[in-house]
Design a protein around this motif. Structure first.
Motif, short mmCIF file in Angstrom:
data_model
loop_
_atom_site.label_atom_id
_atom_site.label_comp_id
_atom_site.label_asym_id
_atom_site.label_seq_id
_atom_site.Cartn_x
_atom_site.Cartn_y
_atom_site.Cartn_z
N ALA A 139 0.79 -1.30 0.03
CA ALA A 139 -0.04 0.06 0.12
C ALA A 139 0.87 1.35 -0.15
N ARG A 140 1.72 1.15 0.81
CA ARG A 140 2.68 2.40 0.89
C ARG A 140 3.43 2.41 -0.44
N ALA A 141 3.92 1.62 -1.09
CA ALA A 141 4.67 1.48 -2.40
C ALA A 141 3.86 1.89 -3.61
N GLY A 142 2.62 1.23 -3.39
CA GLY A 142 1.81 1.43 -4.71
C GLY A 142 0.62 2.36 -4.71
N GLN A 143 0.48 3.07 -3.63
CA GLN A 143 -0.57 3.85 -3.51
C GLN A 143 -2.05 3.62 -4.38
N PRO A 144 -2.48 2.21 -3.87
CA PRO A 144 -3.70 2.15 -4.51
C PRO A 144 -5.03 2.79 -4.29
N GLU A 145 -5.87 2.71 -5.50
CA GLU A 145 -6.93 3.58 -5.36
C GLU A 145 -8.09 2.91 -4.57
N PHE A 146 -8.00 1.50 -4.33
CA PHE A 146 -8.94 0.77 -3.61
C PHE A 146 -8.08 -0.30 -2.80
N VAL A 147 -8.81 -0.62 -1.58
CA VAL A 147 -8.08 -2.07 -0.91
C VAL A 147 -9.36 -2.64 -0.53
N LEU A 148 -9.35 -4.05 -1.14
CA LEU A 148 -10.45 -4.98 -0.61
C LEU A 148 -9.83 -5.92 0.45
N LEU A 149 -10.28 -5.86 1.59
CA LEU A 149 -9.53 -6.53 2.84
C LEU A 149 -10.47 -7.63 3.50
N ASP A 150 -9.83 -8.75 3.75
CA ASP A 150 -10.78 -9.75 4.35
C ASP A 150 -10.64 -9.51 5.79
N LEU A 151 -11.72 -10.03 6.50
CA LEU A 151 -11.72 -9.62 7.98
C LEU A 151 -10.61 -10.65 8.80
N LYS A 152 -10.90 -11.77 8.54
CA LYS A 152 -9.93 -12.85 8.95
C LYS A 152 -8.79 -13.06 8.02
N LEU A 153 -7.35 -13.05 8.62
CA LEU A 153 -6.46 -13.17 7.97
C LEU A 153 -5.31 -14.16 8.82
N LEU A 154 -5.41 -15.10 8.89
CA LEU A 154 -4.79 -16.15 9.81
C LEU A 154 -4.93 -15.75 11.34
N SER A 155 -3.95 -15.17 11.85
CA SER A 155 -3.72 -14.76 13.03
C SER A 155 -4.04 -13.40 13.33
N GLU A 156 -4.42 -12.37 12.15
CA GLU A 156 -4.55 -11.11 12.22
C GLU A 156 -6.17 -10.94 11.82
N SER A 157 -6.37 -9.78 12.33
CA SER A 157 -7.99 -9.29 12.09
C SER A 157 -7.68 -8.04 10.97
N GLY A 158 -8.54 -8.08 9.76
CA GLY A 158 -8.58 -7.15 8.98
C GLY A 158 -9.14 -5.59 9.57
N LEU A 159 -9.69 -5.97 10.61
CA LEU A 159 -10.30 -4.51 11.30
C LEU A 159 -9.01 -3.77 11.84
N ASP A 160 -8.09 -4.63 12.31
CA ASP A 160 -6.80 -4.00 12.68
C ASP A 160 -5.93 -3.30 11.74
N LEU A 161 -6.10 -3.57 10.74
CA LEU A 161 -5.37 -3.22 9.36
C LEU A 161 -6.02 -1.94 8.75
N ILE A 162 -7.24 -1.70 9.04
CA ILE A 162 -7.88 -0.43 8.46
C ILE A 162 -7.17 0.95 8.69
N LYS A 163 -6.99 1.29 9.83
CA LYS A 163 -6.24 2.50 10.32
C LYS A 163 -5.03 2.37 9.68
N PRO A 164 -3.95 1.51 9.70
CA PRO A 164 -2.66 1.67 8.99
C PRO A 164 -2.82 1.82 7.53
N LEU A 165 -3.62 1.10 7.01
CA LEU A 165 -3.80 1.23 5.43
C LEU A 165 -4.39 2.65 5.22
N ARG A 166 -5.38 3.07 5.99
CA ARG A 166 -5.87 4.36 5.70
C ARG A 166 -4.99 5.52 5.83
N ALA A 167 -3.85 5.25 6.84
CA ALA A 167 -2.59 6.20 6.96
C ALA A 167 -1.66 6.07 5.83
N ALA A 168 -1.38 4.81 5.22
CA ALA A 168 -0.57 4.38 4.08
C ALA A 168 -0.94 5.15 2.90
#
Length: 178
Positions: free
Chosen positions: A41-70
């Motif tokens: 996301a930082r390198a490519g500056q996408p126009e959209f991000v499609l994010l799954d809620l469950k990512l193995l041991s991670e939560s997609g919810l926790d990635l929303i803010k860092p993605l929004r910042a990036a």
């Protein structure tokens, strides 16, 4: 052409959705972990991000803010097979622009990524049979407990023998029902 990033830990789903969106003139990169997604996301500056809620041991919810910042201008869509009002509200609070419940068609995803309004009946004209949803939920519990039937039964709130009976049967797929 819209450029975007797909984030999901299911490799088959990711490849299939990538091909489907590319046929609809989207330019798509993929990631399967949070760290990989943030770097892309930082390198490519996408126009959209499609994010799954469950990512193995991670939560997609926790990635929303860092993605929004990036990539502050990206249109972020959270997609999940475990939809609930609570997660939808939380996703929006954290900065997601849209929330979709699986199963969802590639057409509906494409429309969501373009920021179009999607009517509930346009998502999937044929609902997933309850037996199929139950089977997928049981399979997720089995994965979460590393195949331990007793632990999965406790997680699901059912007797171990009941779970064993359900595991012995496979649900009827939607194309077999009439």
């Amino acid at each position: 052409m819209k450029r975007g990033l797909l984030i999901d830990d299911d490799a088959l789903y990711l490849r299939t959705l990538k091909r489907s969106l590319e046929r609809r003139d989207f330019v798509v990169t993929t990631a399967s972990t949070g760290d990989e997604a943030l770097a892309m996301a930082r390198a490519g500056q996408p126009e959209f991000v499609l994010l799954d809620l469950k990512l193995l041991s991670e939560s997609g919810l926790d990635l929303i803010k860092p993605l929004r910042a990036a990539c502050p201008d990206a249109y972020i869509v959270l997609v999940t097979g475990y939809a609930s009002i609570a997660t939808a509200v939380e996703a929006m609070k954290r900065g997601a622009d849209h929330y979709l419940a699986k199963p969802v068609t590639a057409n509906a995803i494409a429309r969501a990524l373009l920021g179009e309004t999607i009517e509930p009946d346009a998502l999937d004209p044929a609902m997933t049979p309850l037996s199929r949803v139950e089977w997928e939920h049981i399979q997720q519990a089995m994965v979460d407990t590393d195949g331990n039937v007793s632990a999965a039964a406790r997680l699901l709130g059912m007797h171990r023998r009941t779970l064993q009976r359900k595991l012995a049967k496979r649900p009827i797929s939607s194309n077999q029902e009439s």
